[in-house]
Scaffold this active site. Structure first.
Site, PDB file in Angstrom:
ATOM      1  N   GLU A  41       0.563  -0.987   0.265  1.00  0.00           N
ATOM      2  CA  GLU A  41      -0.140  -0.022   0.104  1.00  0.00           C
ATOM      3  C   GLU A  41       0.474   1.216  -0.363  1.00  0.00           C
ATOM      4  O   GLU A  41       1.855   1.084   0.372  1.00  0.00           O
ATOM      5  CB  GLU A  41      -1.005   0.148   1.308  1.00  0.00           C
ATOM      6  N   ASP A  57      -4.691  -8.357   6.732  1.00  0.00           N
ATOM      7  CA  ASP A  57      -5.236  -8.864   6.464  1.00  0.00           C
ATOM      8  C   ASP A  57      -4.779 -10.166   5.976  1.00  0.00           C
ATOM      9  O   ASP A  57      -5.727 -11.306   6.139  1.00  0.00           O
ATOM     10  CB  ASP A  57      -5.986  -8.468   4.675  1.00  0.00           C
TER      11      ASP A  57
END
Length: 288
Positions: A41, A57
């Protein structure tokens, strides 16, 4: 933004009227369930580039990120220790209490990933009660004593004081006025830093909530009534803790990871930044 990478076959992305459908491997019917993949990210704006590795996650294919500054130096994070990939899965597999059930494999025996504990609870692989004992002890402690939260390192005089009454922890400011309240959280709220520990982008509830979330995940709320506790030596010392996050940090070369949403409390996250980036890197590391 995100950059995805996969091994063996391309990821399957779908579009709906609401936008892009990103892979959700906690859903057993997701078309990407049996693909080995990961992602990084980043944020790029006028103030520079922030790029991080993430395990919020899942923990999967190993990689690191980096950014080159104008003077030619490169900052990097996300590398595992030698043997860290196998070491993480071996350690998680030996953790009692259902934690081994977070590991997902393919029919050929390939290890694909370990789900984060919040997703594990949602998928029925980890007991929803996995943090109850610690939560009950925290609630009991602060029904007779005060939890002090100083959410901003650069504002040491901004303090909030938490006391439990029944199922509610009320926070007051220095004037004694109640500024926000939290209902007794469950494990899913703790692991996801949401629901009963929602953290809006404001200057009061959000900063208190992120501090509580970090304290619950790292199990520091009983050893230190002054939060946040930013000393890694105090993290994950209770037998009831976020063992997924504990084991990830233990295998990182620099000790830094994004193992839960607010792992940046105290700057323990795997993030690099430069205000004038020249290049960015995503390094796909070996699995051994």
């Amino acid at each position: 933004g995100r950059v995805y990478f996969s091994y063996g076959q391309k990821l399957d992305f779908r579009l709906t009227t609401g936008g892009l459908v990103q892979p959700a491997v906690q859903n057993p019917s997701d078309p990407n369930r049996n693909i080995l993949f990961n992602w990084t990210e980043y944020t790029l704006n006028d103030a520079g580039l922030w790029i991080n590795s993430t395990q919020v996650d899942m923990f999967s294919a190993p990689y690191a990120v980096g950014v080159k500054a104008p003077n030619g130096t490169t900052k990097t994070t996300g590398h595992l220790k030698a043997g860290g990939y196998k070491g993480f899965f071996d350690s998680l597999r030996s953790q009692p209490g259902g934690w081994a059930n977070l590991i997902q494999t393919r029919s050929d025996g390939t290890i694909l990933r370990a789900l984060s504990p919040g997703h594990g609870i949602g998928a029925g692989n980890l007991p929803a009660s996995v943090m109850d004992d610690y939560i009950n002890r925290v609630w009991s402690r602060y029904s007779t004593s005060t939890l002090t939260v100083t959410p901003f390192a650069d504002q040491p005089n901004t303090k909030y004081f938490g006391r439990v009454s029944g199922n509610t922890m009320n926070f007051t400011n220095s004037a004694g006025a109640v500024v926000t309240s939290f209902q007794k959280p469950d494990a899913d709220s703790i692991f996801g830093c949401y629901k009963l520990l929602d953290a809006p982008n404001d200057l009061v509830r959000g900063p208190i909530s992120r501090t509580l979330c970090a304290g619950f995940n790292r199990s520091t709320l009983l050893v230190n009534p002054n939060q946040p506790d930013t000393s890694a030596a105090n993290f994950y010392q209770d037998s009831v803790t976020n063992h997924y996050a504990r084991k990830i940090h233990a295998q990182m070369a620099d000790g830094k990871a994004y193992a839960f949403a607010f792992d940046d409390v105290g700057a323990h996250e795997s993030l690099v930044h430069d205000g004038d980036p020249q290049q960015a890197y995503i390094t796909l590391d070996p699995f051994n």
